[in-house]
Motif scaffolding. Structure first.
Motif, PDB file in Angstrom:
ATOM      1  N   ASN A   1      12.179 -21.519  12.231  1.00 55.50           N
ATOM      2  CA  ASN A   1      12.358 -20.640  13.394  1.00 55.50           C
ATOM      3  C   ASN A   1      13.814 -20.213  13.541  1.00 55.50           C
ATOM      4  O   ASN A   1      14.111 -19.042  13.820  1.00 55.50           O
ATOM      5  CB  ASN A   1      11.901 -21.346  14.676  1.00 55.50           C
ATOM      6  N   TYR A   2      14.749 -21.152  13.350  1.00 51.47           N
ATOM      7  CA  TYR A   2      16.170 -20.812  13.450  1.00 51.47           C
ATOM      8  C   TYR A   2      16.564 -19.806  12.377  1.00 51.47           C
ATOM      9  O   TYR A   2      17.342 -18.872  12.630  1.00 51.47           O
ATOM     10  CB  TYR A   2      17.022 -22.072  13.322  1.00 51.47           C
ATOM     11  N   LEU A   3      16.048 -19.970  11.171  1.00 52.84           N
ATOM     12  CA  LEU A   3      16.392 -19.059  10.076  1.00 52.84           C
ATOM     13  C   LEU A   3      15.827 -17.670  10.345  1.00 52.84           C
ATOM     14  O   LEU A   3      16.505 -16.660  10.113  1.00 52.84           O
ATOM     15  CB  LEU A   3      15.866 -19.614   8.755  1.00 52.84           C
ATOM     16  N   VAL A   4      14.595 -17.603  10.829  1.00 53.56           N
ATOM     17  CA  VAL A   4      13.971 -16.310  11.160  1.00 53.56           C
ATOM     18  C   VAL A   4      14.744 -15.634  12.287  1.00 53.56           C
ATOM     19  O   VAL A   4      15.015 -14.422  12.245  1.00 53.56           O
ATOM     20  CB  VAL A   4      12.492 -16.506  11.541  1.00 53.56           C
ATOM     21  N   GLN A   5      15.110 -16.414  13.329  1.00 51.58           N
ATOM     22  CA  GLN A   5      15.830 -15.847  14.470  1.00 51.58           C
ATOM     23  C   GLN A   5      17.196 -15.300  14.059  1.00 51.58           C
ATOM     24  O   GLN A   5      17.657 -14.285  14.597  1.00 51.58           O
ATOM     25  CB  GLN A   5      15.997 -16.914  15.554  1.00 51.58           C
ATOM     26  N   THR A   6      17.836 -15.975  13.107  1.00 50.83           N
ATOM     27  CA  THR A   6      19.136 -15.492  12.621  1.00 50.83           C
ATOM     28  C   THR A   6      19.000 -14.082  12.058  1.00 50.83           C
ATOM     29  O   THR A   6      19.777 -13.180  12.392  1.00 50.83           O
ATOM     30  CB  THR A   6      19.677 -16.438  11.530  1.00 50.83           C
TER      31      THR A   6
ATOM     32  N   ASN B   1      25.306 -12.200  16.082  1.00 55.01           N
ATOM     33  CA  ASN B   1      25.524 -13.627  16.313  1.00 55.01           C
ATOM     34  C   ASN B   1      24.652 -14.435  15.350  1.00 55.01           C
ATOM     35  O   ASN B   1      23.430 -14.438  15.450  1.00 55.01           O
ATOM     36  CB  ASN B   1      25.161 -13.972  17.769  1.00 55.01           C
ATOM     37  N   ALA B   2      25.281 -15.096  14.401  1.00 54.28           N
ATOM     38  CA  ALA B   2      24.562 -15.886  13.399  1.00 54.28           C
ATOM     39  C   ALA B   2      24.641 -17.379  13.717  1.00 54.28           C
ATOM     40  O   ALA B   2      24.623 -18.230  12.829  1.00 54.28           O
ATOM     41  CB  ALA B   2      25.117 -15.607  12.012  1.00 54.28           C
ATOM     42  N   GLN B   3      24.744 -17.685  15.007  1.00 57.12           N
ATOM     43  CA  GLN B   3      24.921 -19.072  15.422  1.00 57.12           C
ATOM     44  C   GLN B   3      23.745 -19.959  15.005  1.00 57.12           C
ATOM     45  O   GLN B   3      23.923 -21.140  14.716  1.00 57.12           O
ATOM     46  CB  GLN B   3      25.106 -19.131  16.943  1.00 57.12           C
ATOM     47  N   ASN B   4      22.537 -19.400  14.959  1.00 58.00           N
ATOM     48  CA  ASN B   4      21.357 -20.197  14.626  1.00 58.00           C
ATOM     49  C   ASN B   4      21.453 -20.813  13.232  1.00 58.00           C
ATOM     50  O   ASN B   4      20.901 -21.885  12.984  1.00 58.00           O
ATOM     51  CB  ASN B   4      20.091 -19.338  14.724  1.00 58.00           C
ATOM     52  N   ILE B   5      22.144 -20.139  12.317  1.00 59.56           N
ATOM     53  CA  ILE B   5      22.284 -20.694  10.961  1.00 59.56           C
ATOM     54  C   ILE B   5      23.130 -21.963  10.995  1.00 59.56           C
ATOM     55  O   ILE B   5      22.884 -22.930  10.264  1.00 59.56           O
ATOM     56  CB  ILE B   5      22.880 -19.652   9.984  1.00 59.56           C
ATOM     57  N   ASN B   6      24.128 -21.979  11.886  1.00 58.61           N
ATOM     58  CA  ASN B   6      24.955 -23.174  12.048  1.00 58.61           C
ATOM     59  C   ASN B   6      24.160 -24.315  12.689  1.00 58.61           C
ATOM     60  O   ASN B   6      24.344 -25.480  12.351  1.00 58.61           O
ATOM     61  CB  ASN B   6      26.193 -22.861  12.886  1.00 58.61           C
TER      62      ASN B   6
END
Length: 815
Positions: free
Chosen positions: A45-50, A60-65
């Motif tokens: 989910n985090y990767l898709v949201q990124t 904002n690519a914060q989800n990848i972190n």
């Protein structure tokens, strides 16, 4: 070879990862184990949201972190627990992987778009890292591991984001892998490779699907899918409390359940295991003791041929109709072709024998695509009005009942129709016969949860459930709770489950959706801080779709009685001892009954007239069988029965009234009893049941006390002032006794329908003569019962008999 597959929730943290490693180890018994792993929970989910955030111009690519930190924390915690775990090595590998991902993300930010092949690589990193971590854990435990690369070994075709594996080709490749030196095989789920050896993903539930594919390629003896539920239930246990775990189901039954909404397995997962006849067990990593559910070729352990009730939401139904359809060749084929070209599946289809109307259902998110495809395909027919405008009905769901050869059972469909019809749930379309293992029907989405619960309760649990909303917890309400508690064993033997989910008084409310513990309800009620409102009752049943919701009104509240029509419209039955609704104006009296009839809801009020005596039901039986009531006469007040019986014994009126109040026979204020209005209400109710259009003002009341007593609102003052009329009643009683009669307060409906309530002198031959000590009596003189009347008598006052009458009415709601 046994294959184990572990989902994301089974790999959510360090403890769960090590639990999965334990399960893998325990399954190594002189044979190899293959394991397919998903990404840890939330990672994908985090990767898709990124990616989605970037495409939406949010760079904002914060989800990848966040995803990277989840992995780093995960392996850090594993290091604390697992000896010999190569922490430093795997930290480097994780950082290298995320460096690559961040490089790709920089490219997406630059282009403001993400090609599907890049998206596939990004969203599948979680599975690859899961396998890497598990490999290091198992190697730390001295196991020999081989990792199968799905990109090179699972050959697929289709889209980068939704491919299908060619099992025969993949099987040939995998069989060439030398696994002799390894005792455990690991593979990342969700991933495969195309003919160009590019990474592709396998779409929704792809990890389960790839596990089933690998099981087929390895000729596995069994495929275990480890998840966060105990197995396959007869319905979703989050929606249906009484659903239960199935020991086993057939491949075909599993396919039907999954196709129509059951979320344990996707149909794509079942296809390979069914094709290669591989037994599959659904198990729970959170409950290792659960036996799970076996999915196999032939179901032998489940005695009940019915297996489940499920639903598929967000459905739209298209209707194509026209008087000239029958003259248009291949109309159905053209529909299928037009939709198939858009790669959209039709979920359900029904068609009239003459082909005047064709209805079919698709998922709501395909609605516009289907509409444009059909509009283009039938452009000429629509222009020439050979076809009517295409009709689309939205906000629908498909309800499915699944079972072994269900279409062979002659009474199932009729039973389903009756159950839903009785609950005012309309069936818009039905498909039966196209599958041997299911019956499916289209209903409005707003009714689907209620429909699922009703069908499951009736056809699976065999429990008759009543959900009670109790309002009023004075003497009668409290006694009713105690009576229900005392009868629990008896009710269980009869498969009756009375769940009191709401207890309320005029100030506050206690709500427990799964049922209040009646052994300590008073303690829980005192703790409740929630204010009472009628709106809460309606919103509760809309939200939770309670089975057989029933309002029990143990108050004498006028405002509450005026809400009965709203309760009935919103799906409640009503059981009431409150006479205010039935003695309201005649228009409201008839309105309640019309609504109850139209909504198929129960409105029971036996205690309105005779507490625990079946006066109203007896009167209805007389009238329903063609009898005509000529006259009825009765003593219908337990308090006045007691008081006038005491006068006969020489007790003063003031003293008798005080005793009646202390025994709980009277209303809170005894003036309400002595005014005669309570008996007048009861006579009015009986008159209306007999068909007379009467209002309360039409009942002639000769009061017991002079008019000036109305001003005494204070109870103690009233009881003191009543002594002023003691001498009058002493004389009146003696006069009657000299003539061999007794004084009784009597309600009468004569042959002309005239209603009176007054003190009468009763002689010894009258059925009312011996009635005292709180007893009630009613004498019906009818065409069939004369000159000797039909007489009902018994206690008509007191908490026990009134509560018992309400209890009896409550049980009638499930008859």
């Amino acid at each position: 070879m046994k294959l184990l597959k572990f989902g994301g929730t089974s790999l959510a943290n360090a403890e769960k990862f090590l639990c999965v490693a334990d399960i893998i180890e325990k399954n190594i018994q002189n044979k190899k184990i293959a394991a397919v792993l998903s990404a840890p929970a939330k990672i994908t989910n985090y990767l898709v949201q990124t990616i989605d955030n970037i495409i939406k111009n949010d760079n904002n690519a914060q989800n990848i972190n966040i995803a990277e930190n989840i992995f780093l924390e995960l392996i850090h915690n594993i290091k604390k627990i697992q000896p010999y775990f190569c922490y430093e090595s795997i930290v480097k590998l994780i950082k290298i992987e995320f460096k690559k991902l961040k490089y790709m993300i920089d490219g997406i930010i630059l282009l403001q778009q993400c090609p599907d092949n890049v998206r596939a690589i990004l969203i599948s990193r979680g599975e690859i890292l899961s396998v890497l971590i598990m490999k290091y854990i198992l190697e730390a435990r001295k196991h020999n591991i081989i990792v199968i690369d799905p990109v090179k070994n699972l050959i697929s075709k289709g889209h980068y984001l939704d491919s299908t594996v060619n099992i025969p080709r993949s099987k040939k490749i995998i069989n060439k892998i030398n696994t002799t030196h390894a005792d455990i095989i690991l593979m990342a789920g969700f991933i495969a490779g195309n003919k160009k050896e590019e990474l592709v993903v396998l779409g929704r539930n792809g990890s389960d699907y790839s596990a089933a594919v690998l099981a087929a390629c390895l000729n596995a003896s069994c495929c275990e899918i480890w998840t966060d539920v105990d197995g396959v239930f007869t319905s979703d246990p989050r929606e249906v409390i009484d659903s239960y775990l199935l020991k086993s189901i057939s491949y075909q039954e599993a396919m039907e359940l999954s196709y129509f909404g059951a979320k344990v397995l996707h149909p794509r997962t079942i296809e390979p295991i069914a094709q290669f006849k591989i037994p599959c067990i659904i198990k729970n990593t959170n409950n290792l003791k659960s036996p799970g559910t076996l999915i196999c070729e032939e179901n032998k352990t489940e005695k009940n041929f019915l297996k489940g009730v499920t639903h598929l939401d967000n459905i739209v139904m298209f209707s194509i109709s026209g008087s000239s359809i029958k003259n248009t060749l291949s109309i159905t084929g053209r529909i299928f072709t037009a939709i198939a070209q858009k790669k959209i599946k039709i979920v359900l289809i029904t068609q009239s024998s003459s082909e005047h109307t064709i209805n079919f259902c698709v998922l709501e998110n395909y609605m516009n695509s289907v509409k444009s495809a059909l509009t283009e395909e039938f452009r000429l027919e629509l222009k020439e009005k050979i076809l009517n405008p295409i009709s689309i009905e939205k906000e629908l769901s498909i309800l499915s009942i699944v079972g072994s050869y269900i279409r062979m059972k002659h009474n199932i469909a009729s039973k389903i129709f009756y159950i839903l019809g009785s609950s005012n749930i309309n069936i818009l379309a039905i498909a039966q016969g196209s599958s041997q293992h299911s019956i499916s029907m289209v209903v409005n989405k707003k009714n689907i949860l209620n429909a699922v619960k009703i069908i499951h309760n009736t056809m699976f649990s065999n429990k008759k459930i009543i959900t009670v909303f109790l309002i009023g917890i004075g003497g009668v309400g409290s006694t009713l709770i105690q009576q229900i508690l005392q009868q629990q064993n008896f009710l269980n033997e009869k498969n009756i489950n009375i769940k009191i989910c709401v207890i309320a008084n005029s100030k506050k409310i206690l709500i427990v959706n799964n049922g209040i513990n009646l052994s300590c309800w008073e303690k829980e009620f005192k703790k409740s801080q929630e204010q009472f409102s009628l709106e809460k009752l309606i919103s509760l049943t809309r939200k939770h779709h309670f089975l057989n919701p029933t309002i029990i009104d143990c108050t004498s509240d006028q405002y509450l009685s005026e809400e009965y029509s709203a309760f009935l419209k919103n799906g409640f039955n009503i059981v009431t001892s409150n006479k205010k609704a039935n003695t309201n104006n005649f228009e409201y009296y008839t309105k309640i009954r019309k609504i109850a009839l139209n909504t198929n809801k129960k409105f029971f009020y036996e205690t309105n007239v005779g507490a625990g005596l079946p006066i109203i039901s007896t009167l209805k039986q007389l009238l329903n069988t063609g009898d005509t009531v000529i006259k009825c006469q009765g003593i219908l007040s337990g308090s006045l029965s007691f008081i006038f019986g005491k006068l006969e014994e020489g007790v003063l009126l003031s003293q008798a009234t005080k005793e009646a109040k202390n025994l709980g026979f009277t209303e809170p204020h005894p003036a309400d009893d002595l005014s005669g209005i309570d008996v007048a209400r009861k006579i009015l109710i009986l008159a209306r049941e007999m068909g007379y259009h009467k209002e309360l003002k039409d009942v002639k009341i000769e009061p017991i006390l002079p008019q000036n007593f109305k001003k005494y609102q204070d109870i103690n003052e009233f009881l003191l002032k009543i002594k002023d009329v003691d001498s009058y009643f002493v004389e009146k009683t003696k006069k009657a006794q000299k003539e061999g009669k007794v004084l009784r307060f009597v309600g009468t409906i004569d042959k002309k329908g005239q209603c009176t309530v007054k003190i009468e002198e009763i002689n010894i031959t009258d059925p009312l003569y011996k009635i005292k000590n709180g007893e009630n009596v009613i004498a019906f003189y009818s065409k069939y019962y004369q000159p000797v009347p039909l007489v009902l008598k018994g206690y008509g006052a007191g908490n026990n008999v009134t509560a018992s009458g309400i209890f009896s009415d409550l049980l009638r709601t499930i008859s």
